[in-house]
Motif scaffolding. Sequence first.
Motif, PDB file in Angstrom:
ATOM      1  N   UNK A  48       0.822  -1.212   0.000  1.00  0.00           N
ATOM      2  CA  UNK A  48       0.000   0.000   0.000  1.00  0.00           C
ATOM      3  C   UNK A  48       0.856   1.264   0.000  1.00  0.00           C
ATOM      4  N   UNK A  49       1.937   1.245   0.769  1.00  0.00           N
ATOM      5  CA  UNK A  49       2.755   2.450   0.869  1.00  0.00           C
ATOM      6  C   UNK A  49       3.517   2.730  -0.417  1.00  0.00           C
ATOM      7  N   UNK A  50       4.003   1.687  -1.062  1.00  0.00           N
ATOM      8  CA  UNK A  50       4.644   1.865  -2.369  1.00  0.00           C
ATOM      9  C   UNK A  50       3.600   2.327  -3.383  1.00  0.00           C
ATOM     10  N   UNK A  51       2.395   1.776  -3.291  1.00  0.00           N
ATOM     11  CA  UNK A  51       1.320   2.159  -4.220  1.00  0.00           C
ATOM     12  C   UNK A  51       0.989   3.644  -4.110  1.00  0.00           C
ATOM     13  N   UNK A  52       1.029   4.198  -2.911  1.00  0.00           N
ATOM     14  CA  UNK A  52       0.756   5.627  -2.748  1.00  0.00           C
ATOM     15  C   UNK A  52       1.786   6.443  -3.526  1.00  0.00           C
ATOM     16  N   UNK A  53       3.052   6.056  -3.433  1.00  0.00           N
ATOM     17  CA  UNK A  53       4.089   6.753  -4.189  1.00  0.00           C
ATOM     18  C   UNK A  53       3.909   6.609  -5.685  1.00  0.00           C
ATOM     19  N   UNK A  54       3.570   5.392  -6.127  1.00  0.00           N
ATOM     20  CA  UNK A  54       3.355   5.168  -7.558  1.00  0.00           C
ATOM     21  C   UNK A  54       2.172   6.009  -8.044  1.00  0.00           C
ATOM     22  N   UNK A  55       1.088   6.000  -7.281  1.00  0.00           N
ATOM     23  CA  UNK A  55      -0.086   6.774  -7.676  1.00  0.00           C
ATOM     24  C   UNK A  55       0.254   8.259  -7.767  1.00  0.00           C
ATOM     25  N   UNK A  56       1.015   8.757  -6.800  1.00  0.00           N
ATOM     26  CA  UNK A  56       1.436  10.157  -6.847  1.00  0.00           C
ATOM     27  C   UNK A  56       2.238  10.461  -8.095  1.00  0.00           C
ATOM     28  N   UNK A  57       3.154   9.552  -8.436  1.00  0.00           N
ATOM     29  CA  UNK A  57       3.966   9.747  -9.648  1.00  0.00           C
ATOM     30  C   UNK A  57       3.081   9.728 -10.891  1.00  0.00           C
ATOM     31  N   UNK A 152       9.995   5.207   7.972  1.00  0.00           N
ATOM     32  CA  UNK A 152       9.989   4.023   7.111  1.00  0.00           C
ATOM     33  C   UNK A 152       8.901   4.135   6.043  1.00  0.00           C
ATOM     34  N   UNK A 153       7.739   4.601   6.457  1.00  0.00           N
ATOM     35  CA  UNK A 153       6.638   4.796   5.518  1.00  0.00           C
ATOM     36  C   UNK A 153       7.023   5.796   4.437  1.00  0.00           C
ATOM     37  N   UNK A 154       7.644   6.897   4.849  1.00  0.00           N
ATOM     38  CA  UNK A 154       8.081   7.905   3.884  1.00  0.00           C
ATOM     39  C   UNK A 154       9.060   7.345   2.870  1.00  0.00           C
ATOM     40  N   UNK A 155       9.963   6.491   3.334  1.00  0.00           N
ATOM     41  CA  UNK A 155      10.935   5.883   2.420  1.00  0.00           C
ATOM     42  C   UNK A 155      10.255   4.919   1.447  1.00  0.00           C
ATOM     43  N   UNK A 156       9.236   4.208   1.928  1.00  0.00           N
ATOM     44  CA  UNK A 156       8.483   3.329   1.026  1.00  0.00           C
ATOM     45  C   UNK A 156       7.741   4.158  -0.023  1.00  0.00           C
ATOM     46  N   UNK A 157       7.210   5.307   0.384  1.00  0.00           N
ATOM     47  CA  UNK A 157       6.573   6.197  -0.590  1.00  0.00           C
ATOM     48  C   UNK A 157       7.582   6.670  -1.629  1.00  0.00           C
ATOM     49  N   UNK A 158       8.774   7.038  -1.169  1.00  0.00           N
ATOM     50  CA  UNK A 158       9.817   7.481  -2.106  1.00  0.00           C
ATOM     51  C   UNK A 158      10.186   6.373  -3.088  1.00  0.00           C
ATOM     52  N   UNK A 159      10.232   5.133  -2.594  1.00  0.00           N
ATOM     53  CA  UNK A 159      10.504   3.996  -3.485  1.00  0.00           C
ATOM     54  C   UNK A 159       9.398   3.887  -4.535  1.00  0.00           C
ATOM     55  N   UNK A 160       8.152   4.092  -4.111  1.00  0.00           N
ATOM     56  CA  UNK A 160       7.034   4.065  -5.045  1.00  0.00           C
ATOM     57  C   UNK A 160       7.120   5.179  -6.074  1.00  0.00           C
ATOM     58  N   UNK A 161       7.508   6.374  -5.620  1.00  0.00           N
ATOM     59  CA  UNK A 161       7.673   7.497  -6.550  1.00  0.00           C
ATOM     60  C   UNK A 161       8.752   7.170  -7.577  1.00  0.00           C
TER      61      UNK A 161
END
Length: 196
Positions: A48-57, A152-161
Amino acid sequence: MLQFQRFSLVLLTLMLPSLALAHSGAGDGSGFVSGFLHPLGGLDHVAAMVAVGILGAFMGKPAIWVLPITFPIVMAFGGVLGVLGVPVPGIEIGIAVSSIVLGIMIIMGTKPPLPIAITIVAAFAIFHGYAHGAELPQAANPLAYSAGFVISTGLLHLAGIAFGELIRMPHGVKIVRAAGGIIALAGGYFLMNVFA
């Protein structure tokens, strides 16, 4: 593309038997390191956290930064609800559904208006945060633990971005949408486990 789909299916199949949901209540939870590792211990959170970054991108500016900032802020609020023991029904269902919905949004290339995207992300963040907060052991340093899981959540978001930025490359949209499919399938698996 067919080879990538086969690779994705094999990767997902290999991951399924070893999925360790992050809601076991296990671990010492003594502080920052435990909080930092907790989201990484369950693929339901990671997806879910990676997905948030991907969706943002996928949505572009300003969503690329607003969504990944919204999630940890609201997640911290959900964590407080969990620590306080405020009853919130369907936590595990909400976490599983977050991967399904976000994955489908990525597959479809959905670009909702920013307020709607923020509302969706914030709603799911409450479930994820609540799970973290509810499992915080009594002996833990709540502030350090919370800082760990927010970072950690922020880093997972960055990975998703970073992964989502593949959409700027030839065939990148197909790769990112395939990843959305894997995230949605993983969410379906998590949901089956809730009812198993």
